[in-house]
Design an enzyme around this catalytic site. Structure first.
Site, short mmCIF file in Angstrom:
data_model
loop_
_atom_site.label_atom_id
_atom_site.label_comp_id
_atom_site.label_asym_id
_atom_site.label_seq_id
_atom_site.Cartn_x
_atom_site.Cartn_y
_atom_site.Cartn_z
CG HIS A 1 0.48 6.09 -0.83
ND1 HIS A 1 -0.66 6.55 -1.46
CD2 HIS A 1 0.07 5.55 0.34
CE1 HIS A 1 -1.71 6.28 -0.71
NE2 HIS A 1 -1.30 5.67 0.38
CG HIS B 1 -1.74 1.20 1.41
ND1 HIS B 1 -3.11 1.20 1.24
CD2 HIS B 1 -1.43 2.48 1.78
CE1 HIS B 1 -3.59 2.41 1.47
NE2 HIS B 1 -2.58 3.20 1.80
CD GLU B 2 1.61 3.60 3.62
OE1 GLU B 2 1.91 4.68 3.06
OE2 GLU B 2 0.53 3.44 4.22
#
Length: 251
Positions: free
Chosen positions: A59, A55-56
């Site tokens: 980004h 998820h990170e």
């Protein structure tokens, strides 16, 4: 983007190994026996940690492509969970909420230099990349159950982890300061709205989680929405419920 910019860390590979070990134990254990329960716990905790990294990373990789090359120097492209986490807010609290409340708290964070990004569209996509990663993982996990027809215990573990990904997707898409759903629209908001979001960002997600725990009606609406999205991607709630039963074996 240079090929060397993305370097999976040994710790991330270790988390993958824990997740795989959990899957193996679950496969060879009885449906509710000690091996299946132990394997489910390892698979869910390891798999959730892996998804937090991805998820990170989502980004960070979009920010890198969009002009913020500082994310490489900060280690965000290594998939090393230590670069995304605070020991309490990112590890202890999320695991407690996951284990006892079934709510996958988005525990990680990457710091993006928004001034380096090329456009508002890029800023918006940076925020959207995280929840999109959860959605894709949910689809892949749910799809693996339908395609490969694994053992009941493994199907349950896969389905529960898929369901958690979808819950994380729905949660993060809420337009609340501090969540990615707010970040998607923030570049296009009036300056006063952005100021308001900056002031309440540290507390708004905590208020949301408090409401989910304190008001059953709010939690019910949220989880019904999550189950609806889970059904749309082909997920089986019966399997997910069984996986949750094995994961929360003490209840």
């Amino acid at each position: 983007m240079k090929r060397s910019a993305v370097r999976p860390s040994p710790l991330f590979l270790g988390l993958l190994a824990v997740t795989a070990a959990g899957a193996v134990l679950t496969t060879f254990g009885a449906e509710t026996g000690p091996l299946a329960i132990t394997g489910t716990v390892l698979f869910i905790l390891g798999g959730w940690a892996v998804s937090l990294c991805l998820h990170e990373f989502g980004h960070a990789i979009i920010a890198y492509r969009g002009g913020d090359y500082s994310v490489a120097g900060k280690g965000y492209l290594t998939l090393d969970i230590r670069h995304y986490t605070d020991p309490v807010l990112s590890i202890v609290l999320p695991l407690v909420l996951l284990a006892f409340g079934g709510i996958p708290l988005p525990g990680g964070a990457v710091w993006i230099n928004h001034h380096s990004l090329r456009s508002k569209g890029v800023e918006s996509m940076v925020s959207f990349a995280g929840p999109l990663t959860n959605l894709v993982l949910g689809v892949l996990l749910a799809g693996s159950v339908a395609i490969f027809n694994p053992s009941v215990a493994l199907a349950a573990a896969l389905s529960y982890l898929a369901y958690l990904q979808i819950i994380a997707f729905v949660l993060n898409m809420l337009p609340i300061p501090g969540l990615d759903g707010w970040g998607i629209w923030e570049p296009y908001m009036p300056y006063k709205a952005q100021q308001f979001g900056a002031k309440v960002r540290p507390w708004a997600p905590l208020a949301l989680f408090a409401a989910l725990f304190a008001f059953p009606a709010v939690a019910s609406v949220f989880f019904v929405l999550g189950e609806s999205v889970f059904g749309l991607i082909g997920g089986e709630m019966a399997f997910a419920g069984f996986g949750q039963f094995n994961f929360m074996f003490w209840r």
